[in-house]
Motif scaffolding. Structure first.
Motif, mmCIF file in Angstrom:
data_model
loop_
_atom_site.group_PDB
_atom_site.id
_atom_site.type_symbol
_atom_site.label_atom_id
_atom_site.label_comp_id
_atom_site.label_asym_id
_atom_site.label_seq_id
_atom_site.Cartn_x
_atom_site.Cartn_y
_atom_site.Cartn_z
ATOM 1 N N VAL A 1 -6.250 11.245 14.632
ATOM 2 C CA VAL A 1 -4.890 11.271 15.162
ATOM 3 C C VAL A 1 -4.480 9.822 15.343
ATOM 4 N N ALA A 2 -3.226 9.502 14.997
ATOM 5 C CA ALA A 2 -2.752 8.125 15.136
ATOM 6 C C ALA A 2 -1.290 8.111 15.541
ATOM 7 N N ALA A 3 -0.937 7.124 16.363
ATOM 8 C CA ALA A 3 0.468 6.886 16.707
ATOM 9 C C ALA A 3 1.044 5.972 15.631
ATOM 10 N N LEU A 4 2.083 6.421 14.974
ATOM 11 C CA LEU A 4 2.674 5.647 13.884
ATOM 12 C C LEU A 4 3.728 4.681 14.401
ATOM 13 N N ALA A 5 3.744 3.507 13.801
ATOM 14 C CA ALA A 5 4.776 2.518 14.077
ATOM 15 C C ALA A 5 5.876 2.684 13.029
ATOM 16 N N PRO A 6 7.092 2.270 13.338
ATOM 17 C CA PRO A 6 8.135 2.320 12.318
ATOM 18 C C PRO A 6 7.712 1.467 11.118
ATOM 19 N N GLY A 7 7.888 1.992 9.925
ATOM 20 C CA GLY A 7 7.502 1.255 8.733
ATOM 21 C C GLY A 7 7.498 2.135 7.506
ATOM 22 N N ILE A 8 6.732 1.709 6.512
ATOM 23 C CA ILE A 8 6.655 2.415 5.237
ATOM 24 C C ILE A 8 5.341 3.179 5.164
ATOM 25 N N LEU A 9 5.427 4.465 4.889
ATOM 26 C CA LEU A 9 4.264 5.305 4.654
ATOM 27 C C LEU A 9 4.203 5.529 3.139
ATOM 28 N N THR A 10 3.060 5.241 2.549
ATOM 29 C CA THR A 10 2.879 5.400 1.106
ATOM 30 C C THR A 10 1.981 6.604 0.858
ATOM 31 N N TYR A 11 2.338 7.407 -0.114
ATOM 32 C CA TYR A 11 1.480 8.522 -0.503
ATOM 33 C C TYR A 11 1.495 8.616 -2.025
ATOM 34 N N GLN A 12 0.437 9.202 -2.554
ATOM 35 C CA GLN A 12 0.358 9.390 -3.998
ATOM 36 C C GLN A 12 -0.114 10.800 -4.286
ATOM 37 N N GLU A 13 0.660 11.488 -5.084
ATOM 38 C CA GLU A 13 0.279 12.822 -5.511
ATOM 39 C C GLU A 13 -0.617 12.715 -6.739
ATOM 40 N N ALA A 14 -1.365 13.765 -7.031
ATOM 41 C CA ALA A 14 -2.284 13.762 -8.171
ATOM 42 C C ALA A 14 -1.529 13.409 -9.452
ATOM 43 N N ASN A 15 -2.089 12.466 -10.198
ATOM 44 C CA ASN A 15 -1.524 12.025 -11.475
ATOM 45 C C ASN A 15 -0.091 11.521 -11.357
ATOM 46 N N GLY A 16 0.268 11.011 -10.197
ATOM 47 C CA GLY A 16 1.626 10.500 -10.003
ATOM 48 C C GLY A 16 1.608 9.060 -9.547
ATOM 49 N N SER A 17 2.761 8.449 -9.557
ATOM 50 C CA SER A 17 2.865 7.084 -9.054
ATOM 51 C C SER A 17 3.113 7.136 -7.549
ATOM 52 N N PRO A 18 2.876 6.030 -6.855
ATOM 53 C CA PRO A 18 3.090 6.035 -5.406
ATOM 54 C C PRO A 18 4.545 6.336 -5.051
ATOM 55 N N ALA A 19 4.729 7.021 -3.949
ATOM 56 C CA ALA A 19 6.055 7.287 -3.396
ATOM 57 C C ALA A 19 6.045 6.809 -1.951
ATOM 58 N N TYR A 20 7.224 6.608 -1.413
ATOM 59 C CA TYR A 20 7.327 5.964 -0.109
ATOM 60 C C TYR A 20 8.218 6.774 0.829
ATOM 61 N N LEU A 21 7.853 6.700 2.104
ATOM 62 C CA LEU A 21 8.670 7.263 3.168
ATOM 63 C C LEU A 21 8.891 6.167 4.199
ATOM 64 N N ALA A 22 10.133 5.851 4.477
ATOM 65 C CA ALA A 22 10.442 4.971 5.598
ATOM 66 C C ALA A 22 10.485 5.876 6.819
ATOM 67 N N VAL A 23 9.644 5.589 7.805
ATOM 68 C CA VAL A 23 9.552 6.459 8.974
ATOM 69 C C VAL A 23 9.791 5.680 10.253
ATOM 70 N N ASP A 24 10.322 6.368 11.222
ATOM 71 C CA ASP A 24 10.467 5.848 12.568
ATOM 72 C C ASP A 24 9.140 6.094 13.272
ATOM 73 N N GLU A 25 9.029 5.687 14.515
ATOM 74 C CA GLU A 25 7.779 5.923 15.222
ATOM 75 C C GLU A 25 7.507 7.414 15.334
ATOM 76 N N GLY A 26 6.222 7.754 15.421
ATOM 77 C CA GLY A 26 5.847 9.155 15.502
ATOM 78 C C GLY A 26 4.346 9.310 15.610
ATOM 79 N N ALA A 27 3.845 10.446 15.144
ATOM 80 C CA ALA A 27 2.414 10.740 15.239
ATOM 81 C C ALA A 27 1.913 11.334 13.926
ATOM 82 N N LEU A 28 0.645 11.067 13.639
ATOM 83 C CA LEU A 28 -0.028 11.593 12.456
ATOM 84 C C LEU A 28 -1.292 12.287 12.920
ATOM 85 N N ALA A 29 -1.554 13.462 12.355
ATOM 86 C CA ALA A 29 -2.794 14.177 12.646
ATOM 87 C C ALA A 29 -3.388 14.664 11.333
#
Length: 130
Positions: A40-68
Motif C-alpha cells: 500500500v502506498a500514498a501517491l503524490a501528484p505526478g505521472i503514473l506510468t503503466y505498460q500493457e502486454a505488447n504495448g508501449s508505455p501509457a501515462y496517467l497524470a494523477v492527483d494525490e491518492g492511494a495505491l494498493a
C-alpha cells in the motif's frame, strides 16, 4: 495484472493486461511487476506510468491518492486523473484542467471567506444590540 483507477465519481480506467506500473510517492518513485509483494502506498501528484502486454508505455497524470496491490490486482484511488500516451500533450492538458480547477477552488474559498466574514460581522452586531 489488473489495474483499476478510481475517482470520487467512479471508475476512470480499467485494464486486465498490465505488465508493469511505475508510481510516485513523496519518497520517490517505485515499480510494480506482477509478482511483487503486496503493498500500500500514498501517491503524490505526478505521472503514473503503466505498460500493457505488447504495448508501449501509457501515462496517467494523477492527483494525490492511494495505491494498493493485492495479488495480481492494483487499485488506485485519486481525486483527479488524466490519461495520455504523449507526455507533451499530457502536460498541456494537466496545466489546462488542474490549474483551472485550482482557480475555481480559490474562488470558492474566497466566496466562503466573504460569507463567513459577513456572518461574523452580523453576529457581532446582533450580540452588541442585546
Amino acid at each position: 495484472m489488473q489495474l483499476k483507477v478510481l475517482l470520487p465519481s467512479g471508475i476512470f480506467f480499467e485494464s486486465d493486461n498490465v505488465e508493469r506500473i511505475v508510481a510516485e510517492t513523496r519518497s520517490g518513485s517505485f515499480g510494480i511487476l506482477p509478482h511483487r509483494r503486496d503493498c500500500v502506498a500514498a501517491l503524490a501528484p505526478g505521472i503514473l506510468t503503466y505498460q500493457e502486454a505488447n504495448g508501449s508505455p501509457a501515462y496517467l497524470a494523477v492527483d494525490e491518492g492511494a495505491l494498493a496491490k493485492v495479488g495480481m490486482k492494483v487499485l488506485i484511488s485519486v481525486r483527479r486523473a488524466i490519461r495520455g500516451t504523449d507526455l507533451g500533450q499530457l502536460h498541456d492538458e494537466v496545466k489546462r484542467q488542474f490549474l483551472t480547477l485550482n482557480n475555481e477552488e480559490r474562488q470558492v474559498r474566497d466566496a466562503l471567506h466573504k460569507l463567513e466574514s459577513t456572518f461574523a460581522g452580523k453576529l457581532a452586531e446582533f450580540a452588541h444590540e442585546r
